[in-house]
Design an enzyme around this catalytic site. Structure first.
Site, PDB file in Angstrom:
ATOM      1  N   ARG A 154       0.841  -1.120  -0.021  1.00 33.31           N
ATOM      2  CA  ARG A 154       0.061   0.025   0.082  1.00 33.31           C
ATOM      3  C   ARG A 154       0.894   1.252  -0.115  1.00 33.31           C
ATOM      4  NH1 ARG A 154      -2.193  -3.567   4.161  1.00 33.31           N
ATOM      5  NH2 ARG A 154      -4.481  -4.209   3.660  1.00 33.31           N
ATOM      6  N   LYS A 178      -2.084  -2.469   7.887  1.00 33.17           N
ATOM      7  CA  LYS A 178      -3.484  -2.248   8.566  1.00 33.17           C
ATOM      8  C   LYS A 178      -3.306  -2.640   9.826  1.00 33.17           C
ATOM      9  CE  LYS A 178      -6.134  -0.402   5.093  1.00 33.17           C
ATOM     10  NZ  LYS A 178      -7.478  -0.617   4.228  1.00 33.17           N
ATOM     11  N   HIS A 246      -2.499   2.652  -6.006  1.00 36.99           N
ATOM     12  CA  HIS A 246      -3.395   1.678  -5.768  1.00 36.99           C
ATOM     13  C   HIS A 246      -3.554   0.974  -7.123  1.00 36.99           C
ATOM     14  CE1 HIS A 246      -5.751   0.083  -2.474  1.00 36.99           C
ATOM     15  NE2 HIS A 246      -6.858   0.102  -3.015  1.00 36.99           N
ATOM     16  N   ARG A 249      -0.950  -1.598  -7.333  1.00 39.66           N
ATOM     17  CA  ARG A 249      -1.327  -2.660  -6.124  1.00 39.66           C
ATOM     18  C   ARG A 249      -2.378  -3.558  -6.933  1.00 39.66           C
ATOM     19  NH1 ARG A 249      -1.722  -4.151  -0.869  1.00 39.66           N
ATOM     20  NH2 ARG A 249      -3.864  -4.421   0.088  1.00 39.66           N
ATOM     21  N   HIS A 272      -4.516  -8.614   3.346  1.00 39.23           N
ATOM     22  CA  HIS A 272      -5.802  -8.563   3.624  1.00 39.23           C
ATOM     23  C   HIS A 272      -6.115  -9.470   4.690  1.00 39.23           C
ATOM     24  CE1 HIS A 272      -6.747  -7.437  -0.766  1.00 39.23           C
ATOM     25  NE2 HIS A 272      -6.634  -6.590  -0.163  1.00 39.23           N
ATOM     26  N   TYR A 281     -10.746  -9.782  -6.797  1.00 34.09           N
ATOM     27  CA  TYR A 281      -9.808  -9.905  -7.864  1.00 34.09           C
ATOM     28  C   TYR A 281     -10.226 -11.086  -8.857  1.00 34.09           C
ATOM     29  CZ  TYR A 281      -7.193  -6.249  -5.583  1.00 34.09           C
ATOM     30  OH  TYR A 281      -6.672  -5.162  -5.014  1.00 34.09           O
TER      31      TYR A 281
END
Length: 306
Positions: A154, A178, A246, A249, A272, A281
């Site tokens: 990210r 995250k 992004h 990514r 994730h 995806y």
């Protein structure tokens, strides 16, 4: 139209006019929103099978209106707007003590399809990376783009990288994602070469800290600066779509899935927490997967005509 139906329609219109004044004077909604809500309420009235006062409509009747809109081919987003107008109107009628129970309260809008992430194809990625590294800034920017595409990290993760985030031979990078979760991500050959080139030049810059990517004054590169630089290179290289971190990514994730079809591995690489986030995806490369299936599955192969 008989007198009874005419009277009901007149009363319904009067209630909508009161609602309009409420939205304008008390809620201060924009003229655009007010027009949309009034249009939706008028449409609901037209779609009712029988003229019925707003106060007497049932949940089933309102659901039937939404179903008719669906059959007419309206998108989930349009139906959601109809439902929003309906719910706001009944909240107003409750506020005015004109209805006791709200018949719209249990109604839900159809799920709206999430827009699929946009990605660049392999040729566009190759063209983007073929920049002239005739300055330290260009060398730095190439390293940034190569790392984004190589590892799928990210923007915030890349900006926070220090030189010490890498192992000695630059084959792995430790990323703080995250939720303050750390993960180890592999770094591809092209990215390693670009980063190595940048590090040799970075050593000549008087830097404030151990940041990997810095400005020519030695300060850690900010998010917006990274975004602006990547967009600048996309334009300069003639890439048709707007290029941003992004998108690189997304491209990484899509191309990894096309080659491996290993959803769990891609989930780990992207950081994730939930597999459902990564599954978006799978919609992007369905045609590719369908071709693989047709060519590999024993019951999918066509027999040659004799």
């Amino acid at each position: 139209m008989n007198n009874n139906s005419s009277n009901i329609e007149t009363m319904n219109v009067a209630l909508i006019q009161q609602f309009q004044r409420y939205l304008q004077s008390e809620r201060h909604y924009s003229p655009h929103t007010v027009r949309n809500y009034l249009f939706e309420l008028s449409r609901i009235q037209r779609l009712l099978e029988h003229a019925t006062p707003w106060q007497q409509l049932s949940t089933e009747q309102l659901q039937a209106v939404l179903s008719r809109l669906h059959r007419k081919g309206l998108s989930a987003r349009s139906i959601a707007l109809t439902l929003s107008a309906m719910k706001q109107f009944y909240r107003f009628l409750q506020r005015e003590e004109l209805v006791i129970n709200d018949p719209s309260v249990t109604l839900t809008a159809p799920k709206q399809a999430k827009p699929l992430p946009k990605n660049l194809d392999a040729d566009s990625i190759h063209h983007l990376m073929e920049i002239d590294t005739d300055s330290a800034i260009a060398v730095r920017d190439k390293a940034i783009m190569e790392l984004f595409y190589s590892s799928g990290i990210r923007l915030a993760e890349l900006s926070a990288l220090d030189q010490s985030s890498f192992d000695d031979d630059l084959t792995q990078v430790r990323v703080l994602g995250k939720g303050n979760k750390t993960r180890i991500v592999p770094v591809g050959k092209m990215a390693r070469e670009a980063i190595s080139h940048w590090l040799r030049l970075r050593n000549n810059i008087n830097c404030e800290d151990n940041a990997l990517f810095v400005t020519h004054q030695g300060r850690r590169l900010a998010h917006r600066s990274i975004q602006a630089r990547i967009n600048k290179w996309g334009q300069q290289q003639g890439v048709s779509a707007k290029v941003h971190p992004h998108k690189l990514r997304h491209s990484f994730a899509t191309h990894m899935l096309e080659s491996s079809a290993d959803l769990r591995a891609v989930q780990e690489l992207l950081g994730h927490a939930n597999l459902s986030t990564t599954q978006v995806y799978t919609s992007l490369d369905f045609q590719h997967l369908a071709k693989v299936y047709d060519g590999a599955h024993p019951r999918a192969k066509r027999t040659k005509e004799k």
